[in-house]
Design a protein around this motif. Structure first.
Motif, mmCIF file in Angstrom:
data_model
loop_
_atom_site.group_PDB
_atom_site.id
_atom_site.type_symbol
_atom_site.label_atom_id
_atom_site.label_comp_id
_atom_site.label_asym_id
_atom_site.label_seq_id
_atom_site.Cartn_x
_atom_site.Cartn_y
_atom_site.Cartn_z
ATOM 1 N N LEU A 55 0.821 -1.205 0.000
ATOM 2 C CA LEU A 55 0.000 0.000 0.000
ATOM 3 C C LEU A 55 0.859 1.261 0.000
ATOM 4 N N GLN A 58 1.872 1.667 -3.630
ATOM 5 C CA GLN A 58 0.811 1.507 -4.630
ATOM 6 C C GLN A 58 0.368 2.868 -5.147
ATOM 7 N N ASP A 60 -1.787 5.567 -7.665
ATOM 8 C CA ASP A 60 -3.129 5.656 -8.220
ATOM 9 C C ASP A 60 -3.117 6.194 -9.650
ATOM 10 N N THR A 131 3.324 6.531 0.436
ATOM 11 C CA THR A 131 2.073 6.871 -0.224
ATOM 12 C C THR A 131 0.911 6.725 0.748
ATOM 13 N N GLN A 133 -3.046 6.335 0.935
ATOM 14 C CA GLN A 133 -4.207 6.018 0.123
ATOM 15 C C GLN A 133 -5.380 6.932 0.498
ATOM 16 N N LEU A 137 -9.453 2.542 1.678
ATOM 17 C CA LEU A 137 -8.113 1.966 1.596
ATOM 18 C C LEU A 137 -7.161 2.657 2.569
ATOM 19 N N GLN A 141 -5.149 0.909 5.546
ATOM 20 C CA GLN A 141 -3.712 1.157 5.664
ATOM 21 C C GLN A 141 -3.365 1.541 7.102
#
Length: 361
Positions: A55, A58, A60, A131, A133, A137, A141
């Protein structure tokens, strides 16, 4: 994505292939919680770390990414864009969302040792970013960081538990609604009071008193509603868990401060599990034989530390740990610094007053 540049290849390990959905992250966290309850804290921490790493990297697909930025011992909300140099990103700082004295400054900004100024945009290493989210999400996280903090506590690594709680608290503040600029009920309380005084001056005492009582009653109701609207239950839990970790370190004064901060953040009728456990642990600490004296920081279990170091907690947590290491300066470095007139300050050590006396931090 720009944050993927320059990180260890092992960081790309994840429990599933492709991006994690909120349902997959929740399932991963639930599996880790079951492992922890079964007494397998090490495997549970591995599961949490795998999800956190994925996450945290990850993307977007946006050109500008919302990130948590580590600056010293503080965590900032920021927006990062790709930089020309590999392993770095250009960061625009937005606001401070966690620091060692965040709660004190929030309640009374005048008590802050110095005003918090938003840093200027700068190019920073991706190892100091994670990062963040959005939506469900982001909540999962945050919960993964909370679950891993409980694993660290079970493994005897209280300092890492504190750091994960710091990140979880920052994420809670990231998704919290902004505080109202004006006191709740202000638009109606003042007119009711003015009308009550006007009626009292006109010798309509009963009516004046009635309006004055109505004004205070409305102000109380509005305050309760505002408290409920601004309550941040997840943040209260993160602060309470951080208090438990600090108590594990032998810092009951700081643990009590975290308890009060957690109580301020909870709703009027909320009583989270972590807050209940923190109260219980503090009572047991006071009732113990050496509860009247503040214990010094206890050495963490070496076997647990060696076993846990095999985990890959992520560059963000490792960067936080580096900030806690004492900075040292050799004589040759000092002479070289004087020759070059470098404008750098080295802090060799400091003491903090934490309520029960001075503690070395």
């Amino acid at each position: 994505g720009f944050l993927l540049v320059g990180v260890f290849s092992a960081e790309l390990m994840a429990p599933t292939s492709g991006p994690l959905s909120s349902e997959e992250a929740a399932q991963l966290r639930q599996e880790a919680d079951k492992l922890l309850r079964a007494g397998n804290a090490h495997t549970a921490a591995e599961r949490c770390s795998a999800g956190i790493r994925q996450l945290g990297l990850q993307m977007d697909g946006a050109v500008e990414q919302q990130v948590l930025v580590l600056r010293g011992r503080t965590i900032w909300e920021g927006h990062a864009t790709q930089a020309a140099e590999a392993g770095t990103s250009r960061v625009h700082f937005v606001r401070l969302i966690d620091s060692p004295d965040f709660q004190v400054n929030k309640k009374d900004p005048k008590q802050a040792s110095q005003p918090v100024e938003v840093p200027t945009d700068r190019q920073m290493s991706c190892e100091q970013m994670q990062t963040a989210q959005t939506g469900k999400l982001l909540n999962e996280q945050m919960e993964l960081h909370m679950s891993r903090a409980r694993c660290w506590l079970a493994l005897g690594m209280a300092q890492r538990a504190v750091l994960d709680c710091n990140t979880a608290a920052a994420m809670c503040r990231l998704q919290a609604p902004p505080a109202p600029k004006r006191a709740p009920g202000f638009e109606l309380t003042i007119p009711l009071l003015v009308l009550g005084f006007a009626l009292a001056l006109a010798r309509q005492i009963v009516a004046g008193i009635t309006f004055a009582i109505a004004a205070f009653a409305w102000d109380y109701i509005a305050g309760r509603r505002a408290k409920l609207a601004s309550a941040n239950g997840p943040l209260s839990q993160a602060l309470a868990l951080r208090g438990r970790a600090k108590l594990k370190q032998g810092l009951p004064g700081l643990a009590a401060s975290e308890m009060r901060a957690a109580e301020d953040e909870r709703g009027p009728l909320e009583e989270g599990r972590e807050l209940v456990l923190l109260r219980r642990d503090l009572r047991q600490s006071k009732q113990s034989k050496d509860g009247s004296k503040t214990r010094r920081l206890e050495a963490e279990d070496l076997a647990s530390r060696k076993e846990s170091e095999a985990l890959l907690p992520g560059n963000f947590l490792l960067s936080q740990e580096k900030e806690l290491l004492p900075k040292s300066l050799t004589l040759s470095e000092k002479l070289a610094q004087e020759d070059s007139n470098a404008d750098e300050k080295y802090q060799l050590g400091y003491m903090d007053y934490v309520g029960d006396g001075f503690q070395s931090m």
